[in-house]
Design an enzyme around this catalytic site. Sequence first.
Site, short mmCIF file in Angstrom:
data_model
loop_
_atom_site.label_atom_id
_atom_site.label_comp_id
_atom_site.label_asym_id
_atom_site.label_seq_id
_atom_site.Cartn_x
_atom_site.Cartn_y
_atom_site.Cartn_z
N LYS A 175 0.84 -1.20 0.00
CA LYS A 175 0.00 0.00 0.00
C LYS A 175 0.87 1.25 0.00
O LYS A 175 2.09 1.18 0.21
CB LYS A 175 -0.92 0.00 1.22
N TYR A 209 14.75 31.77 2.73
CA TYR A 209 13.63 32.51 3.29
C TYR A 209 13.85 32.84 4.76
O TYR A 209 14.35 32.03 5.54
CB TYR A 209 12.34 31.70 3.16
#
EC number: 5.1.1.1
Length: 382
Positions: A39, A265
């Site tokens: 999965k 940033y």
Amino acid sequence: MSDKYYRSAYMNVDLNAVASNFKVFSTLHPNKTVMAVVKANAYGLGSVKVARHLMENGATFFAVATLDEAIELRMHGITAKILVLGVLPAKDIDKAIQHRVALTVPSKQWLKEAIKNISGEQEKKLWLHIKLDTGMGRLGIKDTNTYQEVIEIIQQYEQLVFEGVFTHFACADEPGDMTTEQYQRFKDMVNEAIKPEYIHCQNSAGSLLMDCQFCNAIRPGISLYGYYPSEYVQQKVKVHLKPSVQLIANVVQTKTLQAGESVSYGATYTATDPTTIALLPIGYADGYLRIMQGSFVNVNGHQCEVIGRVCMDQTIVKVPDQVKAGDSVILIDNHRESPQSVEVVAEKQHTINYEVLCNLSRRLPRIYHDGDQRFVTNELLK
């Protein structure tokens, strides 16, 4: 999927390591079916390539979370049995029958709704695994009477096959009595009714730590890919698992920050002396998260600090002066003792190794290694 890619960041996936780990479980439980859990895109590795390789190494049964994941495998030639562990909307039941996929029965009400939605045109069998909630508190039937009633409903329809029953452990990767209590509750409930072909309860931790002779199948997930479910499990077992994933980025540019200059940033890093930095074309959109600021990566054997904020598409590293564009950088390593191991990265991210792997996004090309052979998949260029 394309076998080409046009960026300097990618995952290396060692298929031989995955096959080796599969054989570990086959050896630990020689009389049980190994339901390989693929999965979440095989925990980020790539479900199609992983499933194909496991089939070549003896896998006969896979488990996924959704019908979409199962159909993806079918569309790429995976013919082995597949079980959907999650809940399928009852209205979509015909799709599961069409693709020969086994489904989880989480409740009596779901089963009744699913039966109503089977079209008269469907003549194929529908395989069903009943989920019992023995303490996890999520999906599943909690009482024996309802369990027996669900079996009786299934038996009323020739098209339906009661193929399996299972539960899921909540604390198998931790010390304590809860797992033993869940296992006993599971046995007690299953013994009150007819037994199906498959009886399973062991996840990776359960498969590594427990025998569970009552069961005839196991469901290893994270450990198929070479990772222990917890430090507790790793310390308790003598089994050697092989990590299968590397995350690599190549330097795209180097430059020098002068004293007083900042980078990225928020200007959270300011150089105090002339500092060589390397720019890596990878960021939090790839699953290398902002919290990795201050961690270390391997650049030509040197442990180099990630400085400034990790950006969506770029990461900045403080490096020795001799580093140049094109040099390879290891952000996640496939050696357990490495400072860049998945476990070290998980600790930095305040999470678990499962999440680190699952966060590695689809825009990263996967390069698969099978001995001397090399294969590339790029989901962006399908």
